[in-house]
Design an enzyme around this catalytic site. Structure first.
Site, PDB file in Angstrom:
ATOM      1  N   ALA A  66      -9.349 100.042  53.056  1.00  9.17           N
ATOM      2  CA  ALA A  66      -9.624  99.469  54.393  1.00  9.17           C
ATOM      3  C   ALA A  66      -9.173 100.379  55.549  1.00  9.17           C
ATOM      4  O   ALA A  66      -8.297 101.230  55.388  1.00  9.17           O
ATOM      5  CB  ALA A  66      -9.120  98.108  54.970  1.00  9.17           C
ATOM      6  N   GLY A 112      -8.795  98.132  49.442  1.00  6.16           N
ATOM      7  CA  GLY A 112     -10.307  97.709  49.657  1.00  6.16           C
ATOM      8  C   GLY A 112     -11.480  98.200  48.842  1.00  6.16           C
ATOM      9  O   GLY A 112     -12.263  97.833  48.154  1.00  6.16           O
ATOM     10  N   GLU A 115     -11.005  96.932  45.387  1.00  3.59           N
ATOM     11  CA  GLU A 115     -11.402  95.360  45.424  1.00  3.59           C
ATOM     12  C   GLU A 115     -12.887  95.338  45.431  1.00  3.59           C
ATOM     13  O   GLU A 115     -13.743  94.423  44.955  1.00  3.59           O
ATOM     14  CB  GLU A 115     -10.825  94.750  46.714  1.00  3.59           C
ATOM     15  CG  GLU A 115      -9.565  94.624  46.585  1.00  3.59           C
ATOM     16  CD  GLU A 115      -8.496  94.076  47.779  1.00  3.59           C
ATOM     17  OE1 GLU A 115      -8.186  92.988  47.559  1.00  3.59           O
ATOM     18  OE2 GLU A 115      -8.843  94.806  48.700  1.00  3.59           O
ATOM     19  N   GLU A 135      -1.407  97.823  48.828  1.00  2.00           N
ATOM     20  CA  GLU A 135      -1.047  96.925  50.039  1.00  2.00           C
ATOM     21  C   GLU A 135       0.267  96.825  50.471  1.00  2.00           C
ATOM     22  O   GLU A 135       0.603  96.640  51.545  1.00  2.00           O
ATOM     23  CB  GLU A 135      -1.803  95.832  50.021  1.00  2.00           C
ATOM     24  CG  GLU A 135      -3.317  95.894  50.277  1.00  2.00           C
ATOM     25  CD  GLU A 135      -4.269  96.397  49.026  1.00  2.00           C
ATOM     26  OE1 GLU A 135      -5.498  96.521  49.155  1.00  2.00           O
ATOM     27  OE2 GLU A 135      -3.466  96.828  47.998  1.00  2.00           O
TER      28      GLU A 135
END
Length: 256
Positions: A66, A112, A115, A135
């Protein structure tokens, strides 16, 4: 066709969505999630699209995570909204899509980005790809489904190791633990992914939709019931009649 941060290319029955932020290693920001949502939604409504491939621009990254700059100053309410919005727009939408989505992981798939790949139904990767969920090094946890989808693929022990250590793993290791289906040289990745997509596209779209729904229900208490009902419902549809007729007549089926 370029739609903001996403490049879209149609090849027969296959739609390729290329996340196109190479200067940011294709990091996901709010606009990119909107663009992916739009591309997925349009593909979902287009009967001529049978399979979707998601990949990243360039040869360095699928998606490197992200966009940290975007959420650096967020507090709890914004963080919760960010996670919910991402699930609704992209991650849950992909997992529950009636059409198969294949991730062609062409480099770093971190945070992300991993993911996003986890939400896809199938994952192919280049041999030089690196995958991880870093993260916890930011004082966070995966917020786009990583803590839920990763254990289902590799088991709780390995999922905890990957998440808690924040270490990157190689494509070879990812294949060994079932995180990716196959690995190829980068130069072959897209062609191999398209080959698989073409094979899938020849099969019954209605049966594929029901198969995805049933597989997604496999870890729920209603999994077997979902499979039985889906199996039965297909008996009433034209694709089943055509598929059986084609088999008995020794010809290729022509699915609707």
């Amino acid at each position: 066709m370029i739609d903001s941060n996403v490049k879209i290319n149609r090849e027969s029955e296959i739609l390729i969505i290329e996340i196109n932020r190479p200067k940011s290693l294709n990091a996901l920001n709010s606009q990119t999630l909107l663009d992916i949502n739009k591309a997925i939604s349009e593909a979902e409504e287009n009967a001529d699209v049978k399979v979707i491939i998601i990949t990243g621009s360039g040869d360095k990254a699928f998606v490197a995570g992200a966009d940290i700059k975007e959420f650096a100053d967020y507090k709890a309410p914004q963080g919760e909204e960010m996670a919910k919005r991402g699930h609704t727009l992209v991650f849950d939408k992909i997992e529950n899509l009636k059409k198969p989505v294949i991730a062609a992981i062409n480099g770093f798939a971190l945070g992300g980005g991993l993911e996003l790949a986890l939400a896809c139904h199938i994952r192919y990767a280049s041999e030089t790809s690196k995958l991880g969920l870093p993260e916890v090094t930011l004082g966070l946890i995966p917020g786009y489904g990583g803590t839920q989808r990763l254990p289902k693929l590799v088991g709780k022990g390995l999922a905890n190791e990957i998440i808690l250590s924040a270490k990157m793993i190689s494509a070879q290791k990812a294949k060994e633990i079932g995180l990716v289906n196959e690995i190829f040289p980068l130069s072959e990745l897209m062609n191999k992914t398209k080959e698989l997509a073409s094979i899938i596209a020849k099969n019954s779209p209605l049966a594929i939709s029901k198969a995805i729904q049933s597989v997604n229900a496999s870890d729920t208490k209603n999994g077997f019931e979902t499979e039985i009902k889906s199996f039965a419902q297909l008996f009433e549809l034209e694709d089943k009649k055509e598929g059986v007729a084609a088999f008995l007549e020794k010809r290729k089926p022509n699915f609707s």
